[in-house]
Design a protein around this motif. Structure first.
Motif, short mmCIF file in Angstrom:
data_model
loop_
_atom_site.label_atom_id
_atom_site.label_comp_id
_atom_site.label_asym_id
_atom_site.label_seq_id
_atom_site.Cartn_x
_atom_site.Cartn_y
_atom_site.Cartn_z
N ASP A 169 0.83 -1.21 0.00
CA ASP A 169 0.00 0.00 0.00
C ASP A 169 0.86 1.26 0.00
OD1 ASP A 169 -2.26 -1.56 0.01
OD2 ASP A 169 -2.66 -1.32 2.15
N SER A 170 2.04 1.18 0.62
CA SER A 170 2.91 2.35 0.67
C SER A 170 3.51 2.67 -0.70
CB SER A 170 4.05 2.12 1.67
OG SER A 170 5.05 1.25 1.15
N GLY A 171 3.59 1.65 -1.59
CA GLY A 171 4.10 1.87 -2.94
C GLY A 171 5.61 1.86 -3.06
N ILE A 172 6.32 1.52 -2.00
CA ILE A 172 7.78 1.51 -2.05
C ILE A 172 8.24 0.26 -2.80
CG2 ILE A 172 9.90 1.44 -0.67
CD1 ILE A 172 8.31 2.82 1.58
N PRO A 173 9.06 0.40 -3.85
CA PRO A 173 9.50 -0.75 -4.64
C PRO A 173 10.28 -1.77 -3.82
CG PRO A 173 9.95 1.29 -5.81
CD PRO A 173 9.56 1.67 -4.40
N ASN A 174 10.18 -3.05 -4.21
CA ASN A 174 10.87 -4.12 -3.50
C ASN A 174 12.37 -3.87 -3.34
OD1 ASN A 174 8.48 -5.49 -3.36
ND2 ASN A 174 8.96 -6.97 -4.97
N ALA A 175 13.01 -3.37 -4.40
CA ALA A 175 14.46 -3.22 -4.38
C ALA A 175 14.94 -2.25 -3.29
CB ALA A 175 14.95 -2.74 -5.75
N GLU A 176 14.07 -1.34 -2.86
CA GLU A 176 14.46 -0.37 -1.86
C GLU A 176 14.22 -0.87 -0.44
OE1 GLU A 176 13.07 3.61 -2.59
OE2 GLU A 176 13.00 3.29 -4.75
N LEU A 177 13.53 -2.02 -0.31
CA LEU A 177 13.14 -2.48 1.01
C LEU A 177 14.27 -3.01 1.88
CD1 LEU A 177 9.69 -4.16 0.29
CD2 LEU A 177 10.15 -1.91 1.26
N PRO A 178 15.19 -3.85 1.36
CA PRO A 178 16.23 -4.37 2.25
C PRO A 178 17.00 -3.28 3.00
CG PRO A 178 16.21 -5.62 0.22
CD PRO A 178 15.27 -4.46 0.01
N SER A 179 17.48 -2.27 2.28
CA SER A 179 18.24 -1.21 2.94
C SER A 179 17.34 -0.38 3.85
CB SER A 179 18.93 -0.31 1.91
OG SER A 179 17.97 0.30 1.06
N LEU A 180 16.09 -0.14 3.40
CA LEU A 180 15.15 0.64 4.22
C LEU A 180 14.83 -0.08 5.52
CD1 LEU A 180 13.05 2.88 4.74
CD2 LEU A 180 11.44 1.56 3.37
N LEU A 181 14.55 -1.38 5.44
CA LEU A 181 14.20 -2.14 6.63
C LEU A 181 15.40 -2.28 7.57
CD1 LEU A 181 11.91 -4.86 5.01
CD2 LEU A 181 11.22 -2.86 6.34
N ASP A 182 16.60 -2.41 7.00
CA ASP A 182 17.80 -2.44 7.84
C ASP A 182 17.97 -1.13 8.60
OD1 ASP A 182 18.53 -4.99 7.17
OD2 ASP A 182 20.02 -4.42 5.67
N GLU A 183 17.73 -0.02 7.91
CA GLU A 183 17.85 1.29 8.55
C GLU A 183 16.79 1.46 9.64
OE1 GLU A 183 17.56 4.09 5.39
OE2 GLU A 183 19.44 3.49 4.46
N LEU A 184 15.57 1.00 9.36
CA LEU A 184 14.50 1.09 10.34
C LEU A 184 14.84 0.27 11.58
CD1 LEU A 184 11.25 0.90 8.18
CD2 LEU A 184 11.96 2.80 9.63
N SER A 185 15.35 -0.95 11.36
CA SER A 185 15.69 -1.82 12.47
C SER A 185 16.76 -1.18 13.36
CB SER A 185 16.20 -3.17 11.95
OG SER A 185 15.22 -3.81 11.18
N ALA A 186 17.80 -0.63 12.71
CA ALA A 186 18.88 0.00 13.46
C ALA A 186 18.37 1.22 14.22
CB ALA A 186 20.01 0.39 12.51
N SER A 187 17.49 2.01 13.58
CA SER A 187 16.95 3.21 14.23
C SER A 187 16.09 2.84 15.43
CB SER A 187 16.12 4.02 13.22
OG SER A 187 16.93 4.47 12.16
N LEU A 188 15.23 1.82 15.26
CA LEU A 188 14.38 1.38 16.37
C LEU A 188 15.23 0.90 17.54
CD1 LEU A 188 11.56 -0.57 14.49
CD2 LEU A 188 11.24 1.40 15.99
#
Length: 208
Positions: A169-188
Motif C-alpha cells: 500500500d505504501s508503494g515503495i518498490p521491493n528493491a528499496e526495502l532491504p536497505s530501508l528495513l535495515d535502517e529502520l531496524s537499526a533506528s528502532l
C-alpha cells in the motif's frame, strides 16, 4: 508510489523497452536478462514473463511492470541500477521483527507493537517513493486486524502478512526495502537503547 519512485521505475521501464513501443515483450525481457550477472534458463524467463504479464497478452505494460516491482509476494526485484536481484520479504523483515520484539519472546506484545507502530509508519510515509499516508491506520485498530488468533500478540507470520500489505500500500518498490528495513531496524534499536538508558536514569556522562 511517490513521484521519486515513479521516475526511477519509468526510467528502468524505458531501458527495458528497447524498441520504445510502450511495452516489454519476451524477446526484450530475455535480452535484458542475458546481461545480468546470473544465468536464467528459458523456462525461468517464461515463468518470469508469466508472473509479470498479468493480462496474458504476451507483453508487459507499464502498469504490470509497476505491479511486479511493488508486489511483496514476488521473489525477483529490480535494483536501482536496472538489474534483477533475488528478493525475500521474510529475510528482509526478520531484523525489523526482532527490533519490535523487545523482550525476545518470539512474539510482539501489544505494548511493544503500540510503541513501535508510530515510528514505523512515520518512517515509511516520509519515504520519497511512498504513496502519501492514506494507508496509515490507528495503531489499536491495526493490531486487531493483525492479531488473527486474538491472543494479544503478533507472531512472525502475522507480522509478515501485515507488512506485505502495508508495504504494498505504501508503494515503495521491493528493491528499496532491504536497505530501508535495515535502517529502520537499526533506528528502532537505537531509540529503544536510549529509552532504556533514560529509564535507568543514566546521564549524558553515563552516571546514574
Amino acid at each position: 508510489m511517490g513521484s521519486h519512485g515513479y521516475c526511477k521505475v519509468l526510467d528502468c521501464f524505458k531501458r527495458w523497452d528497447t524498441d520504445g513501443n510502450g511495452t516489454i515483450d519476451r524477446k526484450e525481457l530475455a535480452a535484458i536478462l542475458s546481461q545480468v550477472s546470473f544465468k536464467m534458463s528459458e523456462s525461468d524467463i517464461d515463468k518470469l514473463m508469466h508472473t509479470i504479464d498479468l493480462n496474458g497478452d504476451g507483453e508487459i505494460n507499464y502498469a504490470e511492470f509497476v505491479e511486479w516491482l511493488t508486489n511483496k509476494s514476488h521473489t525477483w526485484c529490480l535494483t536501482s541500477d536496472g538489474w534483477l536481484d533475488n528478493f525475500s520479504l521474510d529475510v528482509a523483515l526478520r531484523p525489523l521483527f526482532d527490533s519490535f520484539d523487545l523482550d525476545r519472546s518470539g512474539y510482539i506484545s501489544e505494548d511493544e507493537f503500540l510503541e513501535s507502530y508510530q515510528i514505523l509508519s512515520n518512517c515509511l510515509k516520509m519515504h520519497p517513493s511512498a504513496n502519501g499516508d492514506e494507508w496509515v491506520k490507528d495503531p489499536r485498530s491495526e493490531l486487531r486486524d493483525i492479531d488473527q488468533d486474538s491472543d494479544n500478540k503478533v507472531s512472525f507470520d502475522e507480522f509478515m502478512q501485515w507488512q506485505r500489505k502495508m508495504l504494498k500500500d505504501s508503494g515503495i518498490p521491493n528493491a528499496e526495502l532491504p536497505s530501508l528495513l535495515d535502517e529502520l531496524s537499526a533506528s528502532l534499536q537505537l531509540i529503544f537503547d536510549i529509552d532504556k538508558m533514560c529509564s535507568r536514569g543514566e546521564g549524558h556522562d553515563g552516571s546514574s
